[in-house]
Design a protein around this motif. Structure first.
Motif: not given
Length: 503
Positions: A63-69
């Motif tokens: 994943d290149a962007g945000p990883t925290v949901i």
């Protein structure tokens, strides 16, 4: 069966064009479709997601962007607009711990779980700080009730709205920084460093960012920290599927160069091939600094937006090293924040001295801790994200990039990933230059403008275009700010501003 809103009682078709398929742009497209618009989404990348791209190399996925949901209800709302359930499109995995903080002295703090779990972990550093953490969460809740519940999806296109919030902001002492908020409750410097880190996840310096962002503590505690099985790319794919099912058309690998203005109103966009696409409504998910700097002639802009651009303080840049290993590191949790010896000096170097200093702090993402599909069997997938100055600094990334790669690998090899240099089998990196080229982010800033009090709410770029009518903005650079909850909330703001075309 197509569950788009019924055309019964519908006005003549009106077209909305959304520039940019980031999460804010996708959320805006879905909300406009639910209001009865024919929606066209245009993006320069190969796939939806904006900065939430997916890279694959040598059998490893990243994943290149945000990883925290966090705040997953904001995602659920988008599916609910069309009578669908989020669980039929994506699977959320709740993480435990949420983060592991690794300090320079070899100590570690596992953060997450119940408040009691976190208090026990903090008490190992300082017994008094266990109660201090409970008090911090209580204050975070008060910030949350105003900053998130009342203001996150509230339009700030009128100064009177800003004035109306002043009593609450004074009561909450919003002039304080996140660091001062945390330090007022916590004594141990390592725990302070850990609990003040959230602004860095949205591009801000904990010593400068308004303590309103301290609401993140309670937000995380309210809904937990999640990961989408398959990664953030799977979330993007689920939203893209929902868009397609409901008749939203996407044109990818297509760059918008100009927003066309006629009689003081946005009337469509022009592409880099010269093609004109007409529309009654234009929504920009582009960096507002780029939108107003390159896509709209200054004669159509209000003085307010020209002043914001001239005085803007941009967020930090990002150096992101993606790598895969031919062995697994089972002791490494999903999210690790590795804090160097000189915490404040590192931040001063990035935000004020505009240099890559001698010390490092970084965020390490190991998605294979939760989803083995990110790597070949017996292997691990990682990325290491290092805060760095944006391109306003005089840094030669052709030299600094490879050198920083070596420093990151050496630091991890000597600490939490032993023998890494012997087991790394695939890697590549991104610098602020890539962010500027790929995403048209001015100065390669990782999160558009910084989350300062002087750049918040009415002082941030407005969700209603400042100049042309029928122009709206979503994404990190507008209200309420960066991060997945922020950009999804920006789409809720324009939902309140854009008129419905369903009778």
């Amino acid at each position: 069966m197509n569950s788009s809103p019924s055309r019964a009682g519908h006005c003549p078709a009106q077209r909305a064009i959304v520039i940019g398929a980031g999460l804010g742009g996708m959320a805006a497209a879905l909300r406009l479709k639910a209001k009865g618009y024919d929606v066209l989404l245009v993006d320069r990348c190969k796939r939806h997601g904006g900065r939430a791209q997916v890279f694959e190399k040598d059998g490893f996925r990243h994943d290149a962007g945000p990883t925290v949901i966090t705040a997953p209800f904001l995602i659920e709302e988008l599916f609910g607009l069309f009578g669908r359930k989020m669980a039929d499109y994506i699977e959320l995995i709740e993480l435990s711990p949420w983060y592991r903080f690794c300090f320079h002295d070899g100590t570690q703090l596992d953060y997450g779980g119940t408040i009691e779990d976190t208090q026990r972990a903090i008490a190992a550093f300082n017994a008094d700080d266990a109660n201090g953490y409970a008090a911090l969460v209580e204050e975070s809740q008060r910030l949350f009730e105003v900053g998130f519940e009342e203001l996150a999806d509230c339009p700030f296109d009128r100064f009177s709205k800003m004035l109306g919030t002043v009593p609450d902001l004074l009561r909450l002492r919003a002039d304080r920084s996140v660091w001062r908020l945390v330090a007022s409750h916590i004594r141990d410097d390592r725990v302070r460093q850990a609990l003040a880190v959230q602004p860095l996840l949205v591009g801000g310096n904990p010593f400068d960012t308004t303590c309103i962002y301290g609401l993140i503590h309670y937000l995380e505690r309210r809904w937990g920290i999640h990961f989408v099985r398959g990664g953030t790319g799977a979330l993007v794919d689920g939203l893209a599927k929902l868009m397609t099912e409901n008749g939203i058309v996407s044109r990818l690998e297509t760059t918008v160069t100009n927003v066309e203005i006629r009689d003081g109103a946005a009337c469509g966009v022009k592409l880099d091939n010269g093609e004109f696409l007409p529309a009654e409504i234009v929504v920009s998910n582009a960096d507002p600094m780029h939108l107003y700097g390159s896509m709209i002639a200054s004669r159509y802009q209000n003085a307010s937006v020209r002043l914001k651009r001239a005085r803007a303080k941009l967020s930090m840049g990002l150096f992101v090293l993606f790598f895969g290993t031919d062995r697994q590191y089972p002791d490494i949790v999903h999210h690790t924040i590795w804090i160097g010896r000189h915490y404040r000096q590192v931040l001063d170097d990035v935000f004020h001295r505009q240099k890559v200093g001698d010390d490092l702090s970084l965020y390490l993402h190991r998605p294979t801790a939760s989803d083995a599909s990110f790597a070949p069997p017996g292997c691990d997938s990682f990325y290491a994200l290092v805060p760095v100055p944006n391109l306003s600094a005089n840094i030669d990334w052709t030299e600094t990039g490879p050198a920083l790669r070596e420093r990151v690998l050496k630091a991890l090899d000597a600490s939490i990933l032993p023998n890494l240099k012997s087991h790394i089998v695939s890697d590549f990196f991104m610098t602020p230059e890539d962010f500027e080229r790929d995403y048209l982010s001015v100065a390669g800033a990782g999160f558009s403008i910084a989350p300062l009090f002087s750049q918040s709410a009415w002082f941030r770029f407005h969700n209603r275009g400042e100049g042309p009518r029928n122009l709206y903005l979503v994404g990190a650079g507008t209200h309420p700010g960066a991060g997945i909850p922020g950009v999804l909330s920006s789409a809720k703001v324009i939902d309140k501003l854009v008129p419905s075309v369903i009778a």
